[in-house]
Scaffold this motif. Structure first.
Motif, mmCIF file in Angstrom:
data_model
loop_
_atom_site.group_PDB
_atom_site.id
_atom_site.type_symbol
_atom_site.label_atom_id
_atom_site.label_comp_id
_atom_site.label_asym_id
_atom_site.label_seq_id
_atom_site.Cartn_x
_atom_site.Cartn_y
_atom_site.Cartn_z
ATOM 1 N N VAL A 150 16.941 -9.837 10.536
ATOM 2 C CA VAL A 150 16.117 -9.002 10.307
ATOM 3 C C VAL A 150 15.280 -9.383 9.515
ATOM 4 C CG1 VAL A 150 15.510 -6.953 10.351
ATOM 5 C CG2 VAL A 150 16.641 -7.048 12.206
ATOM 6 N N THR A 151 16.388 -9.486 7.978
ATOM 7 C CA THR A 151 14.900 -10.160 6.952
ATOM 8 C C THR A 151 14.406 -11.226 7.132
ATOM 9 O OG1 THR A 151 16.916 -9.071 5.408
ATOM 10 C CG2 THR A 151 15.927 -10.524 4.299
ATOM 11 N N ALA A 207 6.464 -9.155 6.428
ATOM 12 C CA ALA A 207 6.977 -7.480 5.430
ATOM 13 C C ALA A 207 7.920 -7.950 4.398
ATOM 14 C CB ALA A 207 7.682 -7.388 6.822
ATOM 15 N N ASP A 208 8.654 -7.154 3.794
ATOM 16 C CA ASP A 208 9.250 -7.033 2.620
ATOM 17 C C ASP A 208 10.928 -5.931 3.609
ATOM 18 O OD1 ASP A 208 11.466 -7.542 0.748
ATOM 19 O OD2 ASP A 208 9.750 -6.818 -1.155
ATOM 20 N N CYS A 209 11.487 -7.108 3.829
ATOM 21 C CA CYS A 209 12.507 -5.666 4.493
ATOM 22 C C CYS A 209 13.553 -6.303 2.932
ATOM 23 C CB CYS A 209 13.171 -6.558 5.359
ATOM 24 S SG CYS A 209 12.096 -6.731 6.887
ATOM 25 N N ILE A 210 13.402 -6.730 2.332
ATOM 26 C CA ILE A 210 14.563 -7.262 1.213
ATOM 27 C C ILE A 210 14.777 -6.303 -0.082
ATOM 28 C CG2 ILE A 210 15.306 -8.921 -0.314
ATOM 29 C CD1 ILE A 210 14.631 -11.288 1.014
ATOM 30 N N SER A 211 13.584 -6.384 -0.643
ATOM 31 C CA SER A 211 12.778 -4.797 -1.427
ATOM 32 C C SER A 211 13.413 -3.416 -0.920
ATOM 33 C CB SER A 211 11.904 -5.328 -2.244
ATOM 34 O OG SER A 211 11.247 -6.212 -1.099
ATOM 35 N N ASP A 212 13.204 -3.461 0.406
ATOM 36 C CA ASP A 212 12.300 -2.157 1.024
ATOM 37 C C ASP A 212 14.059 -1.466 1.886
ATOM 38 O OD1 ASP A 212 11.420 0.235 2.298
ATOM 39 O OD2 ASP A 212 9.871 -0.870 2.974
ATOM 40 N N LEU A 265 14.993 -1.535 5.946
ATOM 41 C CA LEU A 265 15.345 -2.905 6.981
ATOM 42 C C LEU A 265 16.932 -1.679 7.721
ATOM 43 C CD1 LEU A 265 16.338 -5.125 6.786
ATOM 44 C CD2 LEU A 265 17.827 -5.258 5.111
ATOM 45 N N SER A 266 16.786 -0.858 7.313
ATOM 46 C CA SER A 266 18.300 0.401 8.439
ATOM 47 C C SER A 266 17.100 0.632 9.244
ATOM 48 C CB SER A 266 18.281 1.557 6.839
ATOM 49 O OG SER A 266 18.429 1.006 6.069
#
Ligand code: PPS
Length: 293
Positions: free
Chosen positions: A192-193, A201-206, A210-211
């Motif tokens: 997903v990341t 899209a920033d799934c790392i810091s958000d 992500l969840s």
């Protein structure tokens, strides 16, 4: 001679019966635009899963309402054709099962390709083909019948290896993200990341994004949603979300069939790096084919 599924032929390309011929022709003529996003796969390799992930990322983790079909949010290009696609507002998200060379291309469009090992793909495609009676007329078909068609490449959307090889050649392109179903299954968080990064899209810091994406695209959640909309499905429509595991093929294949599919894999993919996508699974298939022959 075993039973064979029925197909309709569009310019030499097998398609499920009932897919409009005009839509298929028009799909090939579609002129891809900058910003278009394609979820590309061979059938039964994780399309619906990838569509959910992409939809969720594009909608900040808010799932598609159970009353709206994914086929409207991320429609299947070959099924709906260019005119319908043109009506969709940009950015356009589209699903396709076409090989790379037939997929509408633009260097500023993006293409997420999901590959799945041919053994599990064949089993999943068998269930799909048996279940969709109006598309294939194969309700009584046995796996051994379907396997012969799959191995010969005489199934809808063409030969598995033609599709995989065509996309794998472009795995390193900047506008292609090439993932495997098995890596998504082993580590959905990383998958997903990576899809998020590819979509910008920033799934790392958000972590909350992500969840949410992980939760709503999990097999459990997608199965539950499917049960909710199954009451509205036509009677002959099989479950798209079926078992969702790696390795179900061992419950269907004979050793001799495994040996023949391995032989085709070797012949078609030698020197391409494709075997490195599934080293453990291929080793297991070799053992399986050898042990009981
Ligand atoms: S189709 O008809 O081509 O769009 O089918 P496709 O969606 O490509 O493939 C269906 C298979 O993907 C499995 N699936 C999943 N696996 C794991 N996690 C999730 N969330 C998920 N969603 C769908 C589905 O169960 C089919 O595989 P099989 O092996 O038949 O279970």
């Amino acid at each position: 001679m075993g039973l064979k599924p029925s197909y309709t032929w569009h310019d030499g390309f097998a398609m499920p019966m009932g897919f409009p011929r005009e839509a298929f022709g028009a799909a090939l003529e579609y002129s891809a635009e900058p910003g278009d996003f394609f979820v590309a796969t061979y059938p039964k390799c994780g399309t619906t899963w990838a569509q959910h992930i992409v939809y969720l990322i594009a909608h900040r983790g808010v799932p598609l309402p159970p009353t709206s079909p994914m086929g409207e949010a991320i429609p299947h290009l070959e099924e709906i054709g260019t005119r319908m696609v043109a009506r969709k507002p940009a950015p356009r998200y589209l699903k396709t099962h076409l090989p790379f060379g037939m997929t509408p291309y633009h260097e500023q469009a993006r293409y997420l390709y999901v590959a799945r090992n041919p053994f599990d793909c064949a089993v999943s495609f068998y269930h799909h083909t048996r279940g969709f009676v109006k598309h294939y007329d194969f309700a009584e078909g046995r796996f051994e019948d379907y396997f012969e068609c799959f191995l010969a490449g005489e199934v809808d959307f063409g030969d598995y290896f033609d599709n995989l090889l065509s996309w794998h050649e472009h795995a390193g392109d900047g506008n292609v993200l090439f993932l495997t179903y098995e890596s998504m299954s082993a580590d959905p968080r990383t998958a997903v990341t990576r899809i998020g990064q590819f979509m910008g899209a920033d799934c790392i810091s958000d972590e909350s994004l992500l969840s949410a994406v992980l939760q709503h695209s999990s097999f459990e959640s997608m199965s539950k949603d499917q049960q909710r909309w199954s009451s509205r499905r036509p009677d002959d429509m099989p479950a798209f979300i079926r078992k969702g595991i790696v390795g179900d093929w061992e419950n269907y294949f004979l050793p001799s069939q495994a040996a023949r599919l391995l032989e085709k894999l070797d012949r078609r993919c030698r020197g391409t790096g494709i075997e490195a996508l599934w080293p453990d699974l291929i080793a297991e298939a070799r053992r399986f084919a050898r042990n009981t022959q």
